[in-house]
Design a protein around this motif. Structure first.
Motif, PDB file in Angstrom:
ATOM      1  N   MET A   1    -105.380  33.712 -67.925  1.00  0.00           N
ATOM      2  CA  MET A   1    -104.835  32.374 -68.179  1.00  0.00           C
ATOM      3  C   MET A   1    -104.357  31.767 -66.859  1.00  0.00           C
ATOM      4  SD  MET A   1    -101.838  31.233 -70.871  1.00  0.00           S
ATOM      5  CE  MET A   1    -102.742  31.994 -72.225  1.00  0.00           C
ATOM      6  N   SER A   2    -104.781  30.538 -66.556  1.00  0.00           N
ATOM      7  CA  SER A   2    -104.443  29.920 -65.285  1.00  0.00           C
ATOM      8  C   SER A   2    -102.976  29.526 -65.226  1.00  0.00           C
ATOM      9  CB  SER A   2    -105.306  28.667 -65.062  1.00  0.00           C
ATOM     10  OG  SER A   2    -104.942  27.658 -65.960  1.00  0.00           O
ATOM     11  N   LYS A   3    -102.485  29.383 -64.008  1.00  0.00           N
ATOM     12  CA  LYS A   3    -101.086  28.972 -63.808  1.00  0.00           C
ATOM     13  C   LYS A   3    -100.843  27.594 -64.394  1.00  0.00           C
ATOM     14  CE  LYS A   3    -100.258  31.706 -59.620  1.00  0.00           C
ATOM     15  NZ  LYS A   3     -99.879  31.648 -58.187  1.00  0.00           N
ATOM     16  N   ARG A   4    -101.864  26.734 -64.350  1.00  0.00           N
ATOM     17  CA  ARG A   4    -101.718  25.369 -64.865  1.00  0.00           C
ATOM     18  C   ARG A   4    -101.472  25.388 -66.373  1.00  0.00           C
ATOM     19  NH1 ARG A   4    -100.446  20.546 -62.544  1.00  0.00           N
ATOM     20  NH2 ARG A   4    -101.256  18.806 -63.781  1.00  0.00           N
ATOM     21  N   ILE A   5    -102.248  26.229 -67.083  1.00  0.00           N
ATOM     22  CA  ILE A   5    -102.103  26.330 -68.535  1.00  0.00           C
ATOM     23  C   ILE A   5    -100.747  26.910 -68.893  1.00  0.00           C
ATOM     24  CG2 ILE A   5    -102.983  27.464 -70.617  1.00  0.00           C
ATOM     25  CD1 ILE A   5    -105.773  27.301 -69.405  1.00  0.00           C
ATOM     26  N   ILE A   6    -100.330  27.931 -68.124  1.00  0.00           N
ATOM     27  CA  ILE A   6     -99.013  28.529 -68.362  1.00  0.00           C
ATOM     28  C   ILE A   6     -97.916  27.494 -68.173  1.00  0.00           C
ATOM     29  CG2 ILE A   6     -97.354  30.239 -67.503  1.00  0.00           C
ATOM     30  CD1 ILE A   6     -99.743  32.019 -66.793  1.00  0.00           C
ATOM     31  N   ALA A   7     -98.066  26.678 -67.126  1.00  0.00           N
ATOM     32  CA  ALA A   7     -97.066  25.630 -66.858  1.00  0.00           C
ATOM     33  C   ALA A   7     -97.002  24.633 -67.995  1.00  0.00           C
ATOM     34  CB  ALA A   7     -97.393  24.924 -65.544  1.00  0.00           C
ATOM     35  N   ILE A   9     -97.800  25.173 -71.158  1.00  0.00           N
ATOM     36  CA  ILE A   9     -97.192  25.839 -72.312  1.00  0.00           C
ATOM     37  C   ILE A   9     -95.676  25.881 -72.168  1.00  0.00           C
ATOM     38  CG2 ILE A   9     -96.955  28.048 -73.528  1.00  0.00           C
ATOM     39  CD1 ILE A   9     -99.921  28.554 -72.898  1.00  0.00           C
ATOM     40  N   ILE A  10     -95.224  26.246 -70.964  1.00  0.00           N
ATOM     41  CA  ILE A  10     -93.782  26.300 -70.717  1.00  0.00           C
ATOM     42  C   ILE A  10     -93.163  24.915 -70.845  1.00  0.00           C
ATOM     43  CG2 ILE A  10     -92.008  26.769 -68.977  1.00  0.00           C
ATOM     44  CD1 ILE A  10     -93.828  28.971 -67.877  1.00  0.00           C
TER      45      ILE A  10
END
Length: 331
Positions: A1-7, A9-10
């Motif tokens: 999962m990319s950092k962008r997607i994680i960001a 979601i957060i």
């Protein structure tokens, strides 16, 4: 999962969490417990003090003083918002419990119009028998000084830069470059002076005189607000108002500020001035209905999705959209 997607979601979790927190009234720290929102959509948070009948409102002008025409939004950055700031000044003027204002200024200045709007409203606040103090941060130059002039007392930190008392209209002439590249201006105008400051043509002497007359009018107004606010003669002000910046020590020596000190010093003196040693110190914030989104979460969210950087570029583009008189240092 990319950092962008994680960001993302957060970020979604933060938004939902903010709604839930606001809805059920669960607050994460003592300052939130002391927050109240009026019908005008401005939240008020108590920072210190117990005397609610003698409030000191702490406001901040942080960044270039310009009007983007936008209200503060959920995803807005932490820069200066002119419309929101004017509303806060109006709230202070109406609130009978507000006895004093501490205006923190950290700005290189900005538009002559916007600076004058703030100055006028501060004068209106003083006319309601409320004290106005200014505490200058890193920089309070040009328009940042203009808005400070109504203050009953001006404090500056020992490393503050102030001054830059003057006006500028910035323009770039690339007529020679355009000529070399074969680029021509085909504008159609209604008068010979319609294209003053057109970067594709050289300015004539007559045009320069026209622009200088506009600068001179704005400069005269700057001199007058310093003269009236600092109780100086016009000749003394003009000796100082040559565009240079001053250190805090120089500004105290020449009468542009009153004291070298910080927020605590200004608050203590202001409490004494309004004769309430326990006066409440409050801050304002934007609120949107029941969604009183926590400022810390908002700031974090804006940073995570890149809106802080975006707002800086947007501000830069808007500030340079067209030549206009500016009380601005560092253009």
């Amino acid at each position: 999962m990319s950092k962008r997607i994680i960001a993302i979601i957060i970020a979604a979790i933060l938004v939902i969490g903010g709604i839930v927190v606001s809805a059920v009234g669960i607050f994460m720290d003592d300052s939130w417990k002391k927050t109240a929102t009026d019908s005008d959509g401005i939240s008020e948070s108590v920072q210190s003090g117990s005397d609610s009948s003698s409030k000191i409102v702490k406001l901040s002008v942080n960044g270039t003083i310009e009007d983007t025409g936008q209200e503060e939004s959920l995803f807005g950055g932490g820069g200066y918002n002119h419309q929101s700031f004017l509303k806060q000044l109006d709230k202070i003027k109406k609130d009978k419990d507000v006895k004093g204002v501490l205006l923190e200024v950290n700005s290189p200045g900005g538009g002559t119009y916007e600076s004058d709007e703030i100055h006028k409203k501060l004068e209106e606040i003083k006319a309601k028998d409320k004290k106005v103090y200014v505490q200058m941060k890193n920089m309070a130059a040009s328009g940042g000084y203009y808005i400070s002039t109504p203050a009953d007392k001006i404090y500056a930190g020992s490393q503050t830069l102030t001054g830059s008392l003057g006006v500028i209209i910035s323009s770039t002439n690339y007529a020679e470059l355009a000529d070399k590249l074969g680029v021509k201006d085909e504008s159609v105008t209604s008068g010979k002076h319609k294209q003053i400051l057109n970067p594709m043509k050289d300015m004539t002497k007559e045009e320069r005189n026209i622009m200088q007359s506009i600068i001179d009018d704005s400069y005269k107004q700057f001199v007058n607000v310093i003269k009236d606010g600092r109780h100086m003669s016009e000749s003394d002000v003009k000796k100082l108002a040559d565009g240079r910046i001053y250190s805090a020590q120089q500004a105290k020596s020449n009468g542009l500020i009153d004291e070298i000190g910080y927020e605590d010093d200004a608050i203590k003196a202001l409490r004494g001035d309004i004769k309430s040693k326990n006066a409440q110190v409050v801050t304002y914030g934007a609120s949107s209905g029941f969604l009183n989104f926590p400022m810390a979460a908002k700031s974090k969210l804006s940073s995570m999705i890149g809106l802080d950087d975006l707002s800086k570029y947007e501000s830069l583009v808007k500030a340079n959209n067209s030549p206009q008189p500016m009380y601005l240092y560092g253009e």
